[in-house]
Motif scaffolding. Structure first.
Motif, short mmCIF file in Angstrom:
data_model
loop_
_atom_site.label_atom_id
_atom_site.label_comp_id
_atom_site.label_asym_id
_atom_site.label_seq_id
_atom_site.Cartn_x
_atom_site.Cartn_y
_atom_site.Cartn_z
N ALA A 65 0.84 -1.21 0.00
CA ALA A 65 0.00 0.00 0.00
C ALA A 65 0.87 1.25 0.00
CB ALA A 65 -0.93 0.00 1.21
N LEU A 66 1.91 1.25 0.80
CA LEU A 66 2.81 2.40 0.90
C LEU A 66 3.56 2.65 -0.40
CD1 LEU A 66 4.38 4.54 2.53
CD2 LEU A 66 5.89 2.70 3.30
N PHE A 67 3.99 1.59 -1.06
CA PHE A 67 4.81 1.75 -2.26
C PHE A 67 3.98 1.93 -3.53
CE2 PHE A 67 7.12 0.14 -5.94
CZ PHE A 67 8.25 0.94 -5.89
N PHE A 68 2.98 1.09 -3.75
CA PHE A 68 2.29 1.07 -5.04
C PHE A 68 1.15 2.08 -5.17
CE2 PHE A 68 4.46 -2.99 -5.23
CZ PHE A 68 4.95 -2.96 -6.52
N LEU A 69 0.39 2.30 -4.11
CA LEU A 69 -0.78 3.18 -4.25
C LEU A 69 -0.40 4.62 -4.65
CD1 LEU A 69 -3.13 1.86 -1.44
CD2 LEU A 69 -3.27 1.47 -3.90
N PRO A 70 0.66 5.20 -4.11
CA PRO A 70 1.00 6.58 -4.50
C PRO A 70 1.74 6.73 -5.83
CG PRO A 70 1.70 6.12 -2.25
CD PRO A 70 1.36 4.82 -2.89
N LEU A 71 1.92 5.68 -6.60
CA LEU A 71 2.70 5.77 -7.84
C LEU A 71 2.18 6.84 -8.80
CD1 LEU A 71 3.61 2.10 -8.83
CD2 LEU A 71 5.15 3.93 -8.13
N GLY A 72 0.87 6.93 -8.97
CA GLY A 72 0.31 7.93 -9.88
C GLY A 72 0.62 9.35 -9.42
N TYR A 73 0.50 9.57 -8.12
CA TYR A 73 0.79 10.89 -7.56
C TYR A 73 2.27 11.24 -7.79
CZ TYR A 73 1.87 14.51 -4.21
OH TYR A 73 2.33 15.66 -3.64
N VAL A 74 3.14 10.29 -7.53
CA VAL A 74 4.58 10.54 -7.71
C VAL A 74 4.88 10.84 -9.17
CG1 VAL A 74 6.88 9.49 -7.52
CG2 VAL A 74 5.21 9.17 -5.69
N GLN A 75 4.23 10.13 -10.09
CA GLN A 75 4.42 10.41 -11.52
C GLN A 75 3.90 11.79 -11.88
OE1 GLN A 75 6.18 8.86 -13.74
NE2 GLN A 75 5.60 10.15 -15.48
N ARG A 76 2.77 12.17 -11.30
CA ARG A 76 2.22 13.51 -11.57
C ARG A 76 3.22 14.59 -11.19
NH1 ARG A 76 -2.89 14.71 -8.23
NH2 ARG A 76 -1.55 15.74 -6.72
N CYS A 77 3.89 14.40 -10.07
CA CYS A 77 4.88 15.37 -9.59
C CYS A 77 6.23 15.20 -10.26
CB CYS A 77 5.07 15.21 -8.08
SG CYS A 77 3.58 15.44 -7.14
N GLN A 78 6.32 14.21 -11.14
CA GLN A 78 7.58 13.85 -11.79
C GLN A 78 8.66 13.57 -10.75
OE1 GLN A 78 8.52 16.50 -15.05
NE2 GLN A 78 6.38 16.61 -15.66
N GLY A 79 8.25 12.82 -9.72
CA GLY A 79 9.14 12.51 -8.61
C GLY A 79 9.82 11.15 -8.74
N ASN A 80 9.54 10.41 -9.81
CA ASN A 80 10.21 9.13 -10.01
C ASN A 80 11.65 9.37 -10.45
OD1 ASN A 80 8.12 7.24 -9.42
ND2 ASN A 80 7.12 7.88 -11.30
N ILE A 81 12.49 8.40 -10.23
CA ILE A 81 13.90 8.51 -10.58
C ILE A 81 14.03 8.68 -12.09
CG2 ILE A 81 16.10 7.30 -10.65
CD1 ILE A 81 15.24 5.95 -8.03
N ALA A 82 14.82 9.66 -12.49
CA ALA A 82 15.05 9.90 -13.91
C ALA A 82 16.54 10.16 -14.12
CB ALA A 82 14.25 11.10 -14.40
N VAL A 83 17.09 9.52 -15.10
CA VAL A 83 18.49 9.76 -15.47
C VAL A 83 18.43 10.71 -16.65
CG1 VAL A 83 20.66 8.73 -16.18
CG2 VAL A 83 19.11 7.46 -14.69
N ASP A 84 18.64 11.97 -16.36
CA ASP A 84 18.43 12.97 -17.41
C ASP A 84 19.65 13.87 -17.64
OD1 ASP A 84 18.32 14.40 -15.08
OD2 ASP A 84 16.33 15.23 -15.43
N LEU A 85 20.81 13.34 -17.40
CA LEU A 85 22.03 14.13 -17.57
C LEU A 85 22.15 14.66 -18.99
CD1 LEU A 85 24.63 15.08 -16.21
CD2 LEU A 85 25.72 13.00 -17.03
N LEU A 86 22.00 13.79 -19.99
CA LEU A 86 22.13 14.22 -21.38
C LEU A 86 20.87 14.93 -21.87
CD1 LEU A 86 23.94 11.10 -22.89
CD2 LEU A 86 24.93 13.29 -22.22
N VAL A 87 19.73 14.54 -21.33
CA VAL A 87 18.46 15.14 -21.75
C VAL A 87 18.44 16.63 -21.43
CG1 VAL A 87 15.95 15.09 -21.38
CG2 VAL A 87 17.23 12.96 -21.53
N GLN A 88 19.08 17.03 -20.35
CA GLN A 88 19.11 18.44 -19.96
C GLN A 88 19.83 19.31 -20.99
OE1 GLN A 88 17.29 19.77 -17.60
NE2 GLN A 88 16.57 17.71 -17.12
#
Length: 179
Positions: A65-88
């Motif tokens: 419940a702690l890990f999976f239920l908030p996944l949509g919210y975390v995605q909305r905030c773009q809070g998931n891990i992203a490797v964006d060194l080159l993308v920047q």
């Protein structure tokens, strides 16, 4: 007839409501974990009577419940891990294009995972699947929580593919905390 803008706002409101509700349940799960562990520690050292069921209950039901239920919210905030060194290094338009493309790929992968967990949940309900130990734990709620969390996550991914750049930037910057 409803305009595209009105429809988009309604869809956004429904998805946000579901994400916020799932986030609240995730927060409640975290608080419950803390209360159970605190009670277990006190009972263990004061009364020599630990809660024998505590860690199974936490691991089987509260952690999903702690890990999976908030996944949509975390995605909305773009809070998931992203490797964006080159993308920047790309211009804003290129970053948004890659973000949308990444969301499309993630949608396919997580929708397949969602489908598997819906099936697992259904099978567990039909067969009465249980984990047997000192206590008997039913398994379908575990699979159902994962499926529900993935539902909100996949809906958010799909929505972000079509979301306006301004709304994407606003969600990332604000993180939904100003509401």
């Amino acid at each position: 007839m409803m305009s595209k803008n009105t429809w988009e706002k309604r869809v956004s409101r429904v998805i946000r409501f579901c994400e916020d509700a799932a986030r609240a349940v995730g927060i409640a799960a975290l608080l419950l974990i803390m209360v159970i562990i605190a009670c277990d520690v006190v009972l263990r050292y004061v009364a020599n009577a630990p809660l024998a069921w505590a860690y199974d209950f936490i691991g089987l039901y509260l952690m999903p419940a702690l890990f999976f239920l908030p996944l949509g919210y975390v995605q909305r905030c773009q809070g998931n891990i992203a490797v964006d060194l080159l993308v920047q290094l790309l211009p804003a338009r290129g970053r948004r294009l890659l973000f949308r493309l990444g969301n499309l790929v993630a949608t396919v992968l997580f929708a397949a995972t969602w489908h598997l967990y819906v099936q697992k949940s259904s099978i567990a309900i039909e067969t009465g699947e249980e984990i047997i130990g000192p206590r008997v734990w039913i398994t379908w709620p575990i699979y159902a929580m994962v499926a529900l969390g993935l539902t909100f996550f996949v809906l958010r991914l799909i929505y972000q593919v079509f979301q306006s750049p301004d709304d994407l930037d606003r969600d990332a910057a604000v993180g939904g905390h100003s509401q």
